[in-house]
Design a protein around this motif. Structure first.
Motif, PDB file in Angstrom:
ATOM      1  N   GLU A  12       0.869  -1.174   0.000  1.00 53.10           N
ATOM      2  CA  GLU A  12       0.000   0.000   0.000  1.00 53.10           C
ATOM      3  C   GLU A  12       0.904   1.221   0.000  1.00 53.10           C
ATOM      4  OE1 GLU A  12      -3.951  -1.311   2.407  1.00 53.10           O
ATOM      5  OE2 GLU A  12      -2.235  -0.814   3.658  1.00 53.10           O
ATOM      6  N   LYS A  13       0.370   2.331  -0.508  1.00 48.96           N
ATOM      7  CA  LYS A  13       1.130   3.584  -0.506  1.00 48.96           C
ATOM      8  C   LYS A  13       0.271   4.639   0.187  1.00 48.96           C
ATOM      9  CE  LYS A  13       3.516   6.804  -3.552  1.00 48.96           C
ATOM     10  NZ  LYS A  13       3.590   7.256  -4.950  1.00 48.96           N
ATOM     11  N   ILE A  14       0.728   5.067   1.365  1.00 45.83           N
ATOM     12  CA  ILE A  14      -0.014   6.029   2.177  1.00 45.83           C
ATOM     13  C   ILE A  14       0.876   7.235   2.430  1.00 45.83           C
ATOM     14  CG2 ILE A  14      -1.206   6.401   4.383  1.00 45.83           C
ATOM     15  CD1 ILE A  14      -1.558   3.322   4.545  1.00 45.83           C
ATOM     16  N   ASN A  15       0.384   8.409   2.052  1.00 42.43           N
ATOM     17  CA  ASN A  15       1.148   9.652   2.200  1.00 42.43           C
ATOM     18  C   ASN A  15       2.539   9.531   1.578  1.00 42.43           C
ATOM     19  OD1 ASN A  15      -1.022  10.828   3.617  1.00 42.43           O
ATOM     20  ND2 ASN A  15      -0.315   9.875   5.506  1.00 42.43           N
ATOM     21  N   GLY A  16       2.593   8.874   0.426  1.00 32.23           N
ATOM     22  CA  GLY A  16       3.854   8.745  -0.295  1.00 32.23           C
ATOM     23  C   GLY A  16       4.774   7.654   0.216  1.00 32.23           C
ATOM     24  N   VAL A  17       4.400   6.974   1.298  1.00 31.09           N
ATOM     25  CA  VAL A  17       5.244   5.921   1.878  1.00 31.09           C
ATOM     26  C   VAL A  17       4.684   4.562   1.478  1.00 31.09           C
ATOM     27  CG1 VAL A  17       6.102   4.909   4.020  1.00 31.09           C
ATOM     28  CG2 VAL A  17       5.816   7.394   3.848  1.00 31.09           C
ATOM     29  N   ILE A  18       5.560   3.689   0.976  1.00 30.35           N
ATOM     30  CA  ILE A  18       5.130   2.345   0.581  1.00 30.35           C
ATOM     31  C   ILE A  18       5.283   1.402   1.762  1.00 30.35           C
ATOM     32  CG2 ILE A  18       5.665   0.368  -0.892  1.00 30.35           C
ATOM     33  CD1 ILE A  18       6.273   2.364  -3.111  1.00 30.35           C
ATOM     34  N   TYR A  19       4.192   0.682   2.054  1.00 30.46           N
ATOM     35  CA  TYR A  19       4.171  -0.305   3.128  1.00 30.46           C
ATOM     36  C   TYR A  19       4.056  -1.685   2.501  1.00 30.46           C
ATOM     37  CZ  TYR A  19       3.238   3.656   6.186  1.00 30.46           C
ATOM     38  OH  TYR A  19       3.321   4.845   6.859  1.00 30.46           O
ATOM     39  N   GLU A  64      -5.057  14.207  -6.251  1.00 27.16           N
ATOM     40  CA  GLU A  64      -3.852  14.826  -5.698  1.00 27.16           C
ATOM     41  C   GLU A  64      -2.595  13.992  -5.862  1.00 27.16           C
ATOM     42  OE1 GLU A  64      -4.762  15.809  -1.595  1.00 27.16           O
ATOM     43  OE2 GLU A  64      -6.804  16.265  -2.199  1.00 27.16           O
ATOM     44  N   ASN A  65      -2.705  12.658  -5.750  1.00 25.21           N
ATOM     45  CA  ASN A  65      -1.513  11.800  -5.798  1.00 25.21           C
ATOM     46  C   ASN A  65      -1.913  10.381  -6.169  1.00 25.21           C
ATOM     47  OD1 ASN A  65      -2.343  10.392  -3.397  1.00 25.21           O
ATOM     48  ND2 ASN A  65      -1.636  12.152  -2.220  1.00 25.21           N
ATOM     49  N   ASN A  66      -0.952   9.480  -6.151  1.00 25.19           N
ATOM     50  CA  ASN A  66      -1.259   8.097  -6.507  1.00 25.19           C
ATOM     51  C   ASN A  66      -1.204   7.163  -5.297  1.00 25.19           C
ATOM     52  OD1 ASN A  66       1.487   8.076  -6.141  1.00 25.19           O
ATOM     53  ND2 ASN A  66       1.985   7.062  -8.080  1.00 25.19           N
ATOM     54  N   ASP A  67      -1.488   7.694  -4.111  1.00 29.54           N
ATOM     55  CA  ASP A  67      -1.554   6.862  -2.910  1.00 29.54           C
ATOM     56  C   ASP A  67      -2.732   5.897  -3.019  1.00 29.54           C
ATOM     57  OD1 ASP A  67       0.554   8.323  -1.918  1.00 29.54           O
ATOM     58  OD2 ASP A  67      -0.562   9.258  -0.293  1.00 29.54           O
ATOM     59  N   TYR A  68      -2.613   4.744  -2.389  1.00 28.28           N
ATOM     60  CA  TYR A  68      -3.703   3.772  -2.395  1.00 28.28           C
ATOM     61  C   TYR A  68      -3.567   2.828  -1.213  1.00 28.28           C
ATOM     62  CZ  TYR A  68      -0.128   0.644  -4.169  1.00 28.28           C
ATOM     63  OH  TYR A  68       1.021  -0.089  -4.299  1.00 28.28           O
TER      64      TYR A  68
END
Length: 185
Positions: A12-19, A64-68
């Motif tokens: 997952e990508k939350i606030n630009g950080v990949i988990y 706004e971004n590509n977070d998911y």
């Protein structure tokens, strides 16, 4: 040709950080998600809504971004926001099932993310404790409405296996605590 290990990765990508969400959580996680998914799927028959289990990216800030994130169970009703493997609208209902690797994120970052996105109902489920917390969005904030820990021994004082839980926006969809945690020891 064998698949490379990277091809199995789930993230997952939350606030630009990949988990990284690999490896998969234990089997009880999947049993609970499957139980809830099956009940919801049959309850949505004849509606325009769809239920997804662990297989659709929710792009919560697509403009706004590509977070998911990848919710464990999610109901969507606005199909025009479905494209490829992702959804960019506002889900009507989300379940996150806790695992040791994701518990803190599910209870904090994701809860706030879903609240800010306007998801009306959010469940946090712990297969290990056989517990569920049910939040409703009220005035822009999540309010904990129900909290249960399954007690399925009918000899016990606080027996509650036959307690019925109904989805707020889907009054025809309900399940007992016993059904939710069926086959989870």
């Amino acid at each position: 040709m064998p698949l490379l290990e990277e091809e199995y990765r789930k993230e997952e990508k939350i606030n630009g950080v990949i988990y990284d969400m690999s490896p998969s959580p234990n089997y009880q996680h999947g049993i609970v998600d499957g139980n809830i998914y099956s009940i919801i799927k049959s309850g949505l028959k004849g509606t325009l809504c769809l239920v997804f289990m662990e297989n659709l990216d929710y792009k919560y800030h697509a403009q706004e971004n590509n977070d998911y994130v990848i919710p464990d169970v999610m109901i969507i009703c606005d199909r025009k926001h479905l494209k490829g493997g992702s959804y960019t609208g506002t889900p009507r209902f989300i379940v996150e099932t806790l695992s040791p690797a994701t518990a803190l994120r599910d209870k904090t970052v994701k809860k706030e993310l879903y609240q800010n996105a306007g998801v009306e109902e959010y469940w946090i489920i712990s297969p290990r404790e056989r517990a569920v917390e049910i939040y409703y969005l009220e005035n822009g904030k999540y309010d904990l409405k129900y909290s249960y820990i399954l007690q399925d021994d009918s000899e016990e004082e606080h027996y509650n296996a036959d307690t019925v839980v109904t989805l707020k926006d889907f009054p025809k969809i309900s399940m007992t605590l016993a059904e939710m945690f069926e086959n989870v020891e």
